[in-house]
Write a protein that holds these residues in place. Structure first.
Motif, PDB file in Angstrom:
ATOM      1  N   PRO A   9      -5.945   3.769  -2.107  1.00 47.93           N
ATOM      2  CA  PRO A   9      -4.771   2.889  -2.233  1.00 47.93           C
ATOM      3  C   PRO A   9      -5.109   1.407  -2.089  1.00 47.93           C
ATOM      4  CG  PRO A   9      -4.235   4.776  -0.865  1.00 47.93           C
ATOM      5  CD  PRO A   9      -5.712   4.817  -1.098  1.00 47.93           C
ATOM      6  N   GLU A  54       0.182   9.214  -6.495  1.00 46.86           N
ATOM      7  CA  GLU A  54       0.196   8.608  -5.161  1.00 46.86           C
ATOM      8  C   GLU A  54       1.084   9.380  -4.189  1.00 46.86           C
ATOM      9  OE1 GLU A  54       1.297   4.568  -5.838  1.00 46.86           O
ATOM     10  OE2 GLU A  54      -0.686   3.974  -6.544  1.00 46.86           O
ATOM     11  N   ASN A  69      -7.562  10.288 -10.111  1.00 44.33           N
ATOM     12  CA  ASN A  69      -6.937   9.201  -9.375  1.00 44.33           C
ATOM     13  C   ASN A  69      -6.057   8.363 -10.298  1.00 44.33           C
ATOM     14  OD1 ASN A  69      -6.384   7.447  -7.246  1.00 44.33           O
ATOM     15  ND2 ASN A  69      -8.069   6.106  -7.841  1.00 44.33           N
ATOM     16  N   ARG A 123      -1.917   6.402 -10.691  1.00 41.51           N
ATOM     17  CA  ARG A 123      -0.783   5.904  -9.923  1.00 41.51           C
ATOM     18  C   ARG A 123       0.309   6.966  -9.774  1.00 41.51           C
ATOM     19  NH1 ARG A 123      -0.642   0.636  -8.637  1.00 41.51           N
ATOM     20  NH2 ARG A 123      -2.196  -0.717  -9.594  1.00 41.51           N
ATOM     21  N   ILE A 150       0.861  -1.180   0.000  1.00 40.41           N
ATOM     22  CA  ILE A 150       0.000   0.000   0.000  1.00 40.41           C
ATOM     23  C   ILE A 150       0.896   1.227   0.000  1.00 40.41           C
ATOM     24  CG2 ILE A 150      -1.813   1.253   1.221  1.00 40.41           C
ATOM     25  CD1 ILE A 150      -2.542  -1.406   2.591  1.00 40.41           C
ATOM     26  N   ASN A 151       0.856   2.002  -1.067  1.00 42.48           N
ATOM     27  CA  ASN A 151       1.709   3.186  -1.171  1.00 42.48           C
ATOM     28  C   ASN A 151       1.068   4.359  -0.427  1.00 42.48           C
ATOM     29  OD1 ASN A 151       3.732   4.928  -1.851  1.00 42.48           O
ATOM     30  ND2 ASN A 151       3.214   5.092  -4.008  1.00 42.48           N
ATOM     31  N   HIS A 152       1.021   4.216   0.888  1.00 45.32           N
ATOM     32  CA  HIS A 152       0.422   5.226   1.763  1.00 45.32           C
ATOM     33  C   HIS A 152       0.942   4.986   3.166  1.00 45.32           C
ATOM     34  CE1 HIS A 152      -2.345   8.391   2.775  1.00 45.32           C
ATOM     35  NE2 HIS A 152      -2.995   8.311   1.632  1.00 45.32           N
ATOM     36  N   GLU A 165      -0.717  12.444  -3.158  1.00 39.87           N
ATOM     37  CA  GLU A 165      -1.836  12.038  -2.308  1.00 39.87           C
ATOM     38  C   GLU A 165      -1.394  11.852  -0.864  1.00 39.87           C
ATOM     39  OE1 GLU A 165      -3.992   7.895  -2.181  1.00 39.87           O
ATOM     40  OE2 GLU A 165      -4.725   9.018  -3.906  1.00 39.87           O
ATOM     41  N   LYS A 166      -0.207  11.249  -0.673  1.00 42.87           N
ATOM     42  CA  LYS A 166       0.316  11.041   0.679  1.00 42.87           C
ATOM     43  C   LYS A 166       0.578  12.375   1.372  1.00 42.87           C
ATOM     44  CE  LYS A 166       3.668   8.080  -0.267  1.00 42.87           C
ATOM     45  NZ  LYS A 166       4.844   7.177  -0.063  1.00 42.87           N
ATOM     46  N   ARG A 223      -6.694   0.061  -5.311  1.00 47.48           N
ATOM     47  CA  ARG A 223      -5.728  -0.154  -6.390  1.00 47.48           C
ATOM     48  C   ARG A 223      -5.136  -1.571  -6.366  1.00 47.48           C
ATOM     49  NH1 ARG A 223      -3.531   5.145  -4.636  1.00 47.48           N
ATOM     50  NH2 ARG A 223      -4.566   6.737  -5.896  1.00 47.48           N
TER      51      ARG A 223
END
Length: 313
Positions: A189, A274, A269, A271, A180-182, A277-278, A192
């Protein structure tokens, strides 16, 4: 949204844990980030806890406005505690794994507290609307029973919907990557990583954003449009400044919180977004809860007086 293709049934494995990447792409800054976010967490706990304490202890702050503020401060502690402790643990130990159940629990609580914050900000705007636009009936309209009902509704109304939505998301099949890229288990996330079509889940998410984000925001705008029109009609500059001072702190918090939430959740939204987004998520989940007590205390003479009494004891 881009999705992974669903593999043949024989290759589909049920994931029992995820990996929260967080800020793993900055390996040389891990301990710096750990120290920074730990200090921020302590500041949030102490500042919001202090406001919660003084609104309960000082009789001068036993009014509807400060009753809502005490609930808001307690909510900020809960909201941050849903995400920040796990992030601190990941930064400090480099153990980024989180079980599916823990991830679902974190998402559910983060969504519930986030939705409650939107609703409670709308309730606080309504309180200021009644106080300024209908002051003679304020004690009658905003009596203790009504205040309890408004706060209880803000805390509980979204629980069934959010629990059901969380269950639906984690009932999806997950395959391939489990990273999870978060820095916490957020909806987009997680989606995805799901196999197959998640269109319905995405639509349900945007419905939640409208119900618990846009609707309260529009109610706040409506309240403040009335408030500003009344304030501008007051005869003297002194009375206008005094009336505006009672709601300026709340208005500032509304702009910061809803602005960051809307920008984060209604952006395209992809990739490639990301990382952005974080960073944007940091604003409404961590940084704004740190600034809110400062905004309310520095711009409020009653809170400053109560703080002085508490420190002199």
């Amino acid at each position: 949204m881009q999705h992974q293709e669903k593999p043949p049934e024989g290759n589909l494995t049920e994931l029992m844990e995820f990996v929260l990447l967080g800020f793993a792409d900055m390996p040389h800054l891990q301990w710096f980030l750990f120290g920074l976010f730990l200090i921020i967490y302590i500041i949030i706990l102490m500042s919001n806890g202090t406001i919660f304490l003084i609104t309960k202890m000082d009789p001068a702050l036993h009014s509807p406005m400060y009753f809502f503020l005490s609930n808001f401060s307690f909510l900020e502690i809960c909201y941050v505690s849903a995400t920040l402790p796990k992030m601190l643990m990941s930064l400090g130990t480099q153990r980024r794994r989180i079980s599916l159940v823990a991830c679902a629990t974190q998402m559910c609580f983060a969504l519930m507290f986030g939705g409650t914050e939107c609703l409670l900000l709308a309730v606080m705007a309504y309180d200021r609307y009644v106080a300024i636009c209908n002051p003679l009936h304020y004690p009658l309209v905003m009596n203790h029973r009504v205040c309890i009902q408004l706060v209880t509704g803000s805390w509980t109304i979204g629980i069934p919907v959010i629990m059901e939505h969380t269950y639906q998301i984690f009932s999806l099949p997950f395959c391939g990557s489990k990273q999870i890229n978060h820095f916490f288990c957020d909806i987009l996330p997680i989606l995805r990583l799901a196999c197959g079509d998640t269109f319905i889940n995405e639509m349900l998410f945007y419905i939640l954003v409208v119900l618990f984000g846009m609707v309260p925001f529009l109610l706040i705008l409506g309240s403040y449009s009335k408030i500003i029109s009344i304030i501008l009609k007051l005869p003297s500059a002194t009375s206008r400044a005094k009336a505006f001072s009672t709601c300026s702190s709340h208005l500032m918090v509304v702009v910061l919180f809803f602005g960051s939430v809307i920008i984060t959740n209604l952006r395209p939204n992809t990739r490639h977004s990301e990382g952005t987004e974080k960073v944007l998520s940091l604003f409404y989940t961590i940084l704004i809860p740190m600034f809110n007590p400062m905004i309310y205390s520095l711009r409020n003479k009653d809170v400053i007086m109560a703080l002085r009494k508490l420190l002199c004891k």
